[in-house]
Write an enzyme that holds these catalytic residues in place. Structure first.
Site, short mmCIF file in Angstrom:
data_model
loop_
_atom_site.label_atom_id
_atom_site.label_comp_id
_atom_site.label_asym_id
_atom_site.label_seq_id
_atom_site.Cartn_x
_atom_site.Cartn_y
_atom_site.Cartn_z
N ARG A 24 0.75 -1.30 -0.11
CA ARG A 24 0.13 -0.07 0.08
C ARG A 24 0.82 1.27 0.04
O ARG A 24 0.65 2.10 -0.75
CB ARG A 24 -0.94 -0.06 1.18
N GLY A 91 -1.47 -11.97 -5.17
CA GLY A 91 -2.76 -11.47 -5.13
C GLY A 91 -3.19 -10.03 -4.77
O GLY A 91 -4.12 -9.28 -5.30
N ASP A 311 -4.17 -15.51 7.32
CA ASP A 311 -2.91 -15.96 6.88
C ASP A 311 -2.13 -16.91 7.83
O ASP A 311 -1.02 -17.65 7.51
CB ASP A 311 -2.18 -14.89 6.46
C1 S3P Z 1 -4.22 -9.06 2.18
C2 S3P Z 1 -5.46 -9.45 2.42
C3 S3P Z 1 -5.88 -10.81 2.73
C4 S3P Z 1 -4.55 -11.59 3.02
C5 S3P Z 1 -3.53 -11.35 2.12
C6 S3P Z 1 -3.15 -9.86 1.97
C7 S3P Z 1 -4.07 -7.65 1.96
O1 S3P Z 1 -6.32 -11.45 1.56
O2 S3P Z 1 -4.89 -13.05 2.87
O3 S3P Z 1 -2.30 -12.19 2.37
O4 S3P Z 1 -2.89 -6.88 1.95
O5 S3P Z 1 -5.19 -6.93 1.55
P1 S3P Z 1 -8.11 -11.25 1.22
O6 S3P Z 1 -8.22 -10.03 1.03
O7 S3P Z 1 -8.32 -12.12 -0.08
O8 S3P Z 1 -8.70 -11.95 2.35
#
Ligand code: S3P
Length: 425
Positions: A24, A91, A311
């Site tokens: 971020r 992700g 996590d």
């Molecule tokens: C994250 C949110 C979580 C987490 C990922 C990091 C983030 O995922 O599992 O490792 O930085 O916003 P989800 O938003 O899919 O729950």
């Protein structure tokens, strides 16, 4: 990589920067005017994917001498990338950047590794499309590659079905470019780093309960950010310190934001001896954690606490395997769509190590207390699986082999070095 039983764990470890906050800081710094200076940035592959993507959109980012300088160009300063943006394994990069790209005056394509190309993207495509975004899954399977044609966006009130900070953040970031206010309500509160940091950069953002509301078009200003240590990385040392007999370790500079601290609450409920020292509550809260070996017992983990430890569930499984009695984990179906299917993978390899574990639709049931034996484990290219089984190997009889162990570079490049330094064998 092979791992053996440890005698005890002793000493101190300083945890590298938080992954969510590092991503971020680069993203918001790129959208701000002026320079953002980031210290203790996580130099993991995921966060480097974020840097790379913003560089490709014309942002100058210096990564030298222990700090990152992001020379942001304001909300409308990104330029069209000359090539496909590669999200690697990340992700967070994929979903958050989609929210930003939805409101840009150019087209872009995002892709990533084999794991990213299987992760569900409908969860962001749906709300972003409701805002007017043109976002398509190139292969028509609701996964990356994604092609995004920037468009004019409308503010919406989105009621998310999942408690996901990535979904919430994608919508709020698109909200920066909308024609009115954007609200997101989630079923339970997920990590709130976006809300805290966007406000710090100057956004008009309010959060109450499980709803966050953002006004469009703010002038974001470059800031200084000192990233706290990642509690998700500290979790492996918390678990190791608790389960290896005779251990006593100090884990320094750990972020303890209440939307992330479920591991501490659960570990203590299991009987874990954890003392918080040097607490600091300026901005994102931090503390040092003194962890001592403890006799753990099984607990039930369900409901609102799940997003605060999502996590950490793989390594909580390892703690549960070493605890007396039964641990039941519910409401955690999200585990199936992480970097691997973490229900299936944990059940497969903890069973191979002699643990009595059963997978369910939304979690697992572990009858703990049986001695663990070494096994051959595969990380399934999931950093948290590799690190969890490195911890399990510290109490298992024999030599545990972890195939694909290098994947820890995603979130903790020096993990094995730090763990080995604390172990006496
Ligand atoms: C994250 C949110 C979580 C987490 C990922 C990091 C983030 O995922 O599992 O490792 O930085 O916003 P989800 O938003 O899919 O729950």
């Amino acid at each position: 990589m092979t791992y053996h039983k440890a005698n005890t764990l002793r000493g101190e470890v300083t945890i590298p920067g938080d992954k969510s906050i590092s991503h971020r800081a680069v993203m918001f710094g790129s959208l701000a005017e002026g320079t953002t200076e980031i210290t203790n940035f996580l130099q993991g592959a995921d966060c480097l994917s974020t840097i790379d993507a913003f560089r490709k959109m014309g942002i100058e980012i210096e990564n030298t001498a222990g700090k990152i300088l992001v020379h942001g160009k304001g909300l409308h300063g990104l330029k069209a990338p000359a090539s496909v943006l590669d999200m690697g394994n990340s992700g967070t990069t994929t979903r958050l950047i989609s929210g930003i790209l939805a409101g840009q005056p150019f087209e872009s394509t995002l892709t990533g590794d084999a794991s990213i190309q299987k992760r569900p993207m409908r969860r962001i495509m749906e709300p972003l499309s409701m805002m007017g975004a043109k976002i398509v899954s190139v292969n028509g399977n609701d996964c990356a590659p994604l092609h995004i044609t920037g468009s004019s966006l409308h503010g919406i009130h989105y009621h998310s079905k999942v408690a996901s900070a990535q979904v919430k953040s994608a919508v709020l970031l698109a909200g920066l470019y909308a024609d009115g206010e954007t609200l997101v309500t989630e079923p339970t509160l997920s990590r709130n780093h976006t809300e805290i940091m966007l406000r710090y950069f100057g956004a008009d953002l309010h959060a109450e309960g499980t709803t966050a509301c953002i006004a469009p078009g703010p002038r974001l200003e470059g800031r200084k950010i000192d990233v706290p240590g990642d509690i998700s990385s500290a979790a492996y040392f918390i678990a190791a310190g608790l389960i290896v007999p005779g251990s006593e370790i100090l884990i320094k500079n750990v972020g303890i934001n209440p939307t992330r601290d479920g591991i501490l609450r659960v570990a203590r409920e299991m009987g874990g001896d954890i003392t918080l020292l040097n607490e600091n509550h300026d901005g994102e809260p931090t503390a040092d954690l003194l962890v001592k070996h403890s006799l753990l017992h099984g607990v039930t983990i369900e409901g609102d606490i799940i997003p605060t430890l999502i996590d950490e569930l793989p390594v909580i499984n390892i703690m549960a395997a070493c605890a007396d009695g039964t641990t039941v984990i519910r409401d955690a179906a999200e585990l199936k769509v992480k970097e691997s299917n973490r229900i299936d993978v944990m059940v497969q390899y903890l069973s191979a190590m002699g643990c009595d574990i059963t997978g369910t639709d939304d979690g697992m049931i572990i009858h703990g207390g049986k001695p663990l034996r070494a096994a051959k484990v595969n990380s399934h290219l999931d950093h948290r699986i590799a690190m969890s089984f490195a911890v399990a190997s510290l109490v298992a009889e024999g030599e545990t082999e972890i195939e694909g162990s290098d994947v820890v570079t995603i979130s903790y490049p020096d993990f094995y070095k730090d763990l080995t330094r604390l172990c006496t064998r």
